[in-house]
Design a protein around this motif. Structure first.
Motif, mmCIF file in Angstrom:
data_model
loop_
_atom_site.group_PDB
_atom_site.id
_atom_site.type_symbol
_atom_site.label_atom_id
_atom_site.label_comp_id
_atom_site.label_asym_id
_atom_site.label_seq_id
_atom_site.Cartn_x
_atom_site.Cartn_y
_atom_site.Cartn_z
ATOM 1 N N ARG A 138 -49.337 96.397 -87.125
ATOM 2 C CA ARG A 138 -48.295 97.349 -87.546
ATOM 3 C C ARG A 138 -48.873 98.509 -88.357
ATOM 4 N NH1 ARG A 138 -45.514 92.532 -88.688
ATOM 5 N NH2 ARG A 138 -46.002 92.780 -90.909
ATOM 6 N N GLU A 139 -50.018 98.297 -88.981
ATOM 7 C CA GLU A 139 -50.638 99.347 -89.783
ATOM 8 C C GLU A 139 -51.093 100.531 -88.915
ATOM 9 O OE1 GLU A 139 -53.757 97.867 -92.377
ATOM 10 O OE2 GLU A 139 -52.868 95.853 -92.270
ATOM 11 N N PHE A 140 -51.168 100.318 -87.602
ATOM 12 C CA PHE A 140 -51.702 101.347 -86.708
ATOM 13 C C PHE A 140 -50.632 101.866 -85.747
ATOM 14 C CE2 PHE A 140 -54.947 98.478 -88.170
ATOM 15 C CZ PHE A 140 -55.874 99.359 -88.710
ATOM 16 N N GLU A 200 -50.677 89.987 -83.075
ATOM 17 C CA GLU A 200 -50.236 90.542 -84.360
ATOM 18 C C GLU A 200 -51.425 90.840 -85.256
ATOM 19 O OE1 GLU A 200 -47.443 89.184 -88.136
ATOM 20 O OE2 GLU A 200 -46.986 88.422 -86.125
ATOM 21 N N ARG A 201 -52.397 89.934 -85.254
ATOM 22 C CA ARG A 201 -53.629 90.175 -85.992
ATOM 23 C C ARG A 201 -54.599 90.952 -85.113
ATOM 24 N NH1 ARG A 201 -56.983 86.491 -86.929
ATOM 25 N NH2 ARG A 201 -57.915 87.255 -88.864
ATOM 26 N N VAL A 202 -55.051 92.098 -85.593
ATOM 27 C CA VAL A 202 -55.977 92.931 -84.829
ATOM 28 C C VAL A 202 -57.193 92.132 -84.396
ATOM 29 C CG1 VAL A 202 -57.606 94.851 -85.065
ATOM 30 C CG2 VAL A 202 -55.246 95.107 -85.870
ATOM 31 N N GLU A 203 -57.728 91.310 -85.286
ATOM 32 C CA GLU A 203 -58.960 90.578 -85.027
ATOM 33 C C GLU A 203 -58.843 89.581 -83.878
ATOM 34 O OE1 GLU A 203 -58.772 91.558 -89.459
ATOM 35 O OE2 GLU A 203 -57.408 90.934 -87.859
ATOM 36 N N LEU A 241 -52.819 106.510 -77.999
ATOM 37 C CA LEU A 241 -51.573 105.782 -78.153
ATOM 38 C C LEU A 241 -51.535 105.030 -79.478
ATOM 39 C CD1 LEU A 241 -52.170 105.761 -74.887
ATOM 40 C CD2 LEU A 241 -50.392 104.023 -74.861
ATOM 41 N N PRO A 242 -50.340 104.902 -80.065
ATOM 42 C CA PRO A 242 -50.226 104.036 -81.246
ATOM 43 C C PRO A 242 -50.527 102.591 -80.871
ATOM 44 C CG PRO A 242 -48.051 104.679 -80.435
ATOM 45 C CD PRO A 242 -49.051 105.493 -79.674
ATOM 46 N N ARG A 243 -51.051 101.838 -81.820
ATOM 47 C CA ARG A 243 -51.314 100.402 -81.672
ATOM 48 C C ARG A 243 -52.321 100.095 -80.564
ATOM 49 N NH1 ARG A 243 -46.621 97.471 -83.983
ATOM 50 N NH2 ARG A 243 -47.114 95.719 -82.620
ATOM 51 N N SER A 244 -53.132 101.085 -80.172
ATOM 52 C CA SER A 244 -54.086 100.892 -79.076
ATOM 53 C C SER A 244 -55.488 100.652 -79.616
ATOM 54 C CB SER A 244 -54.105 102.126 -78.168
ATOM 55 O OG SER A 244 -54.618 103.255 -78.871
ATOM 56 N N ALA A 251 -56.574 106.030 -93.299
ATOM 57 C CA ALA A 251 -55.634 106.928 -93.984
ATOM 58 C C ALA A 251 -55.817 108.374 -93.526
ATOM 59 C CB ALA A 251 -55.818 106.814 -95.497
ATOM 60 N N PHE A 252 -57.063 108.800 -93.371
ATOM 61 C CA PHE A 252 -57.336 110.175 -92.939
ATOM 62 C C PHE A 252 -56.855 110.386 -91.508
ATOM 63 C CE2 PHE A 252 -60.866 113.437 -91.888
ATOM 64 C CZ PHE A 252 -60.021 114.504 -92.186
ATOM 65 N N MET A 253 -57.088 109.410 -90.637
ATOM 66 C CA MET A 253 -56.668 109.569 -89.243
ATOM 67 C C MET A 253 -55.142 109.583 -89.135
ATOM 68 S SD MET A 253 -59.389 110.137 -87.734
ATOM 69 C CE MET A 253 -58.516 110.360 -86.199
ATOM 70 N N LYS A 254 -54.476 108.770 -89.914
ATOM 71 C CA LYS A 254 -53.012 108.793 -89.891
ATOM 72 C C LYS A 254 -52.490 110.158 -90.327
ATOM 73 C CE LYS A 254 -51.897 103.897 -90.594
ATOM 74 N NZ LYS A 254 -51.292 102.908 -91.511
ATOM 75 N N ARG A 255 -53.103 110.727 -91.363
ATOM 76 C CA ARG A 255 -52.696 112.057 -91.821
ATOM 77 C C ARG A 255 -52.968 113.109 -90.748
ATOM 78 N NH1 ARG A 255 -55.089 116.227 -94.948
ATOM 79 N NH2 ARG A 255 -56.923 114.994 -95.519
#
Length: 340
Positions: free
Chosen positions: A4-6, A216-219, A298-301, A314-318
């Protein structure tokens, strides 16, 4: 790390349906990681940011016309087939129908003399046996195949040359390494005159590039294996640049994965041929790549996770928020960013 963070919200109208012409006239967002600044330029301005002795690394894979259309023998139902690769006389394919069974016969729409038997289904794709010499399949693709554009591109009659880099050389991909679509022959020549080295590797892009992260877990996500090769000449030039303190600039995420895979497989930057399932996400330690040219993903990719790993989450989200606010064009036919 939670997926969800991505996530982010992207207006559908920003998903590019056609490329900009000329190719190097698209927009370019320039990101400097050190001071987290953002500039807005045109792609051909990239010449100003690359220096003599820098090494641009390209993926010279060539997209196959891998989409075919067939009918199910008996019912006449139309089936779209995306050929992914051949293994031991069978072809791995994505099929548009879920109602197929082993033994069903598919006949080519354009020429029903070419028939395929459905052998079964794995977790992600089907297995087909051509009922003609298997080595003829690539000839069939070249004669009757269509461009395998991504699912978010609604137009299905895109000419293959539009979805191909100007330096594509080695057939084998079902998707283009899209960061390279922005380069023209003229721009490459301008960079050569400036003293920017250009080298090639080959990574055949598979369907995993469009595969969503479902864990759900990226890893917990697992990447699909893709074949790649780094030639000796390219490895030598990259080693030389690193030893002289010059930058290695990866053109696209496939190039990043290939270069970073080499180091993990050989211990240094050496010629190599094999497969990689390297999954790059935040926390990854980059050992080869110093700068990255890429599109907006894409988001969440897995691709967005990679650029967050390289540029900082944080920088990429901005940067993505600013791209959306300024109406940048996203995905395969969209605009580009240069992360320094």
């Amino acid at each position: 790390m939670n997926l969800r963070e991505f996530d982010f919200s992207l207006p559908e109208e920003l998903i590019a349906q056609e490329p900009v012409f000329p190719r190097d006239a698209c927009r370019l967002m320039v990101l400097r990681r050190k001071d987290e600044t953002i500039e807005h330029r045109i792609f051909r301005d990239i010449v100003e940011y690359l220096e003599e002795g820098d090494v641009l690394v390209f993926n010279d894979t060539k997209v196959l016309p891998a989409r075919l259309f067939a009918r199910k023998e008996g019912t006449g139902g139309r089936v779209e087939m995306l050929f992914l690769g051949e293994r031991e006389g069978r072809w791995e394919c994505l099929l548009s129908s879920s109602r197929l069974r082993p033994g069903h016969i598919l006949t080519l729409v354009e020429d029903p003399t070419f028939r395929f038997r459905v052998e079964g289904r794995g977790k992600e794709w089907w297995y087909l046996t051509p009922l003609f010499p298997c080595e003829e399949t690539e000839s069939v693709l070249s004669r009757f195949g269509h461009t395998p554009t991504p699912p978010y591109v609604k137009r299905k009659d895109v000419p293959l040359e539009v979805y191909q880099t100007v330096y594509a050389r080695v057939p084998g991909s079902v998707a283009a390494p899209t960061a390279g679509l922005h380069f023209t022959e003229e721009l490459l020549e301008t960079l050569r005159r400036k003293g920017v080295e250009q080298v090639m590797l080959t990574l055949h892009v598979g369907p995993g590039t469009f595969r969503p992260v479902r864990t759900e877990r990226v890893e917990d996500h697992r990447m699909h294996e893709e074949w790649f090769t780094l030639p000796e000449e390219s490895a030598q030039k990259i080693r030389k640049a690193k030893s002289e303190g010059k930058r290695v600039v990866a053109v696209g995420t496939t190039t990043v994965r290939a270069l970073e895979s080499v180091v993990r497989k050989t211990g240094s930057i050496e010629a190599f041929s094999g497969t990689t399932d390297l999954f790059i996400y935040p926390g990854f330690s980059f050992q080869v790549v110093d700068a990255l040219i890429t599109n907006f993903h894409l988001p969440r990719s897995t691709l967005f996770l990679l650029v967050c790993a390289f540029g900082g989450t944080a920088f990429m989200k901005r940067a993505y928020e600013e791209a959306i606010a300024k109406r940048y064009r996203f995905y395969s036919f969209g605009d580009a960013m240069l992360i320094l």
